[in-house]
Design a protein around this motif. Structure first.
Motif, PDB file in Angstrom:
ATOM      1  N   LYS A  64      36.906  35.543  46.543  1.00 49.27           N
ATOM      2  CA  LYS A  64      36.394  36.872  46.218  1.00 49.27           C
ATOM      3  C   LYS A  64      34.948  37.005  45.599  1.00 49.27           C
ATOM      4  N   ASP A  75      29.036  41.510  37.235  1.00 46.51           N
ATOM      5  CA  ASP A  75      27.938  42.348  36.639  1.00 46.51           C
ATOM      6  C   ASP A  75      27.371  41.740  35.348  1.00 46.51           C
ATOM      7  N   SER A 125      34.579  40.927  39.251  1.00 48.00           N
ATOM      8  CA  SER A 125      33.511  42.135  39.325  1.00 48.00           C
ATOM      9  C   SER A 125      32.806  41.929  38.131  1.00 48.00           C
ATOM     10  N   LYS A 134      35.510  48.887  35.528  1.00 47.02           N
ATOM     11  CA  LYS A 134      35.740  47.931  36.212  1.00 47.02           C
ATOM     12  C   LYS A 134      37.074  47.350  35.535  1.00 47.02           C
ATOM     13  N   SER A 164      38.658  44.267  37.437  1.00 49.36           N
ATOM     14  CA  SER A 164      38.564  42.905  38.167  1.00 49.36           C
ATOM     15  C   SER A 164      37.694  41.975  37.294  1.00 49.36           C
ATOM     16  N   ARG A 191      32.498  36.675  48.179  1.00 50.46           N
ATOM     17  CA  ARG A 191      32.067  37.736  48.884  1.00 50.46           C
ATOM     18  C   ARG A 191      31.484  38.728  48.138  1.00 50.46           C
ATOM     19  N   TYR A 192      31.581  38.765  46.797  1.00 51.86           N
ATOM     20  CA  TYR A 192      31.119  39.604  45.723  1.00 51.86           C
ATOM     21  C   TYR A 192      29.452  39.408  45.781  1.00 51.86           C
ATOM     22  N   ASP A 220      27.493  40.339  48.669  1.00 56.07           N
ATOM     23  CA  ASP A 220      27.468  41.799  48.595  1.00 56.07           C
ATOM     24  C   ASP A 220      26.330  42.322  47.537  1.00 56.07           C
ATOM     25  N   THR A 221      26.362  41.406  46.705  1.00 54.30           N
ATOM     26  CA  THR A 221      24.872  41.896  45.557  1.00 54.30           C
ATOM     27  C   THR A 221      23.674  41.266  46.074  1.00 54.30           C
TER      28      THR A 221
END
Length: 348
Positions: free
Chosen positions: A151, A126, A122, A117, A119, A154-155, A158-159
């Motif tokens: 951003k 992680d 992200s 990755k 970004s 949103r991440y 999603d996790t």
């Protein structure tokens, strides 16, 4: 530049083209034997093998600022879908773009140009997941509702975290972001109380001063992970040194992103060799293989048309029309190919 290219296409009277515009590129792809005017100033004109090679570089991500990024393949497909089917769009251009899009997938499947990755958001999240492992029972507060904060929110959603709380000085912006991610919005003054009830703190503000100082941190009973995405740094050094705060710095994340980019850059040579071989194979393609692909495109279009007609007409009638139309169009393509080759032989 995008507007200049569009004006050029209109002046040339070109109708069958693909126009691609992103934040850092504006390009038009079309088939033409001659041009009546010069391309716009500062625009780069490519043709033949050079144009095909460039299209594959774009599709593979080898021509992107962030080498190997996947978004460009999606943008190229969207541009193709937007203009495909328009008046004057040729089957030859359709074939070229089908080929390029397939190559973009092939490159990412067979090389590591998109691995790792790049970004910082992200990569940071992680890292949080590595520290806390399961996030489904964890809550997070995102400080800042700007581009980076949004951003990160949103991440986090999603996790699968249990909840995302958004705090921002401009409360209306916090409300808007929270509604988008099905989270909760709070005024900035509520920050100490929010921090007490979460496991994850994300600082994504862009103020010229510290926004997260020690007075904003309550007495902590449990450890917290603090992800700092602020530029310049908005987390006070005293907060970073607190016993129950595990701090992840922006500098640490950007270093990891740079490492991943270096790894990707090493794959570019491999991708360029693949592009050279792919273009060579495309230009020397067997005529029967070319005819087979044209027949495949005809079949797909006629099948799509028949599927739509089945909703409105009798099934037997639609199937008869489908088989008749498919036969006529395939034979017409074969006839056209034979005539074209006969003319080429006579000219030779």
């Amino acid at each position: 530049m995008g507007r200049k290219i569009k004006n050029f296409l209109d002046e040339e009277g070109l109708e069958g083209y693909v126009f691609l515009q992103t934040c850092n590129r504006a390009e038009a792809y079309f088939l033409s034997d001659t041009l009546s005017s010069s391309v716009p100033e500062k625009a780069i004109e490519r043709s033949g093998e050079d144009a095909l090679s460039h299209l594959l570089k774009v599709a593979s991500g080898a021509d992107s600022l962030i080498v190997g990024e996947t978004e460009i393949l999606h943008q190229l497909r969207e541009a193709y879908n937007e203009f495909n089917g328009s008046h004057g769009f040729s089957s030859d251009l359709e074939e070229i773009f089908d080929w390029a899009l397939k190559f973009g997938k092939k490159v990412r499947r067979e090389t590591d140009i998109s691995s790792g990755k790049t970004s910082v958001v992200s990569i940071g999240l992680d890292h949080i997941q590595e520290i806390l492992e399961n996030l489904d029972k964890k809550k997070a507060v995102v400080i800042g509702a700007g581009k980076i904060g949004a951003k990160a929110a949103r991440y986090l959603k999603d996790t699968g975290v249990q909840g995302v709380l958004v705090a921002n000085r401009t409360y209306e912006n916090a409300v808007e972001l929270a509604e988008e991610i099905n989270g909760e919005s709070y005024r900035f003054s509520k920050l100490p109380e929010l921090i007490r009830h979460v496991e994850i703190i994300v600082c994504a503000t862009g103020a010229p001063h510290y926004t997260l100082s020690k007075d904003k941190i309550p007495v902590l009973e449990k450890n917290k992970v603090l992800l700092d995405l602020s530029v310049p740094r908005n987390v006070h050094p005293e907060v970073i040194e607190m016993d129950k705060i595990e701090y992840i710095s922006y500098e640490e994340l950007t270093e990891k992103a740079r490492e991943n980019l270096v790894d990707r850059s090493g794959e570019v040579k491999k991708v360029k060799r693949m592009i050279r071989d792919e273009v060579e194979a495309f230009l020397s393609e067997d005529p029967l293989e070319d005819l087979y692909k044209k027949a495949g495109r005809i079949r797909r279009k006629q099948l799509e048309k028949a599927m739509k007609e089945l909703k409105k007409r009798d099934e037997g009638e639609v199937l008869r029309d489908f088989s008749r139309s498919l036969t006529d169009k395939v034979l017409s393509a074969v006839k056209h190919e034979m005539k074209s080759r006969e003319e080429n032989w006579e000219n030779d």
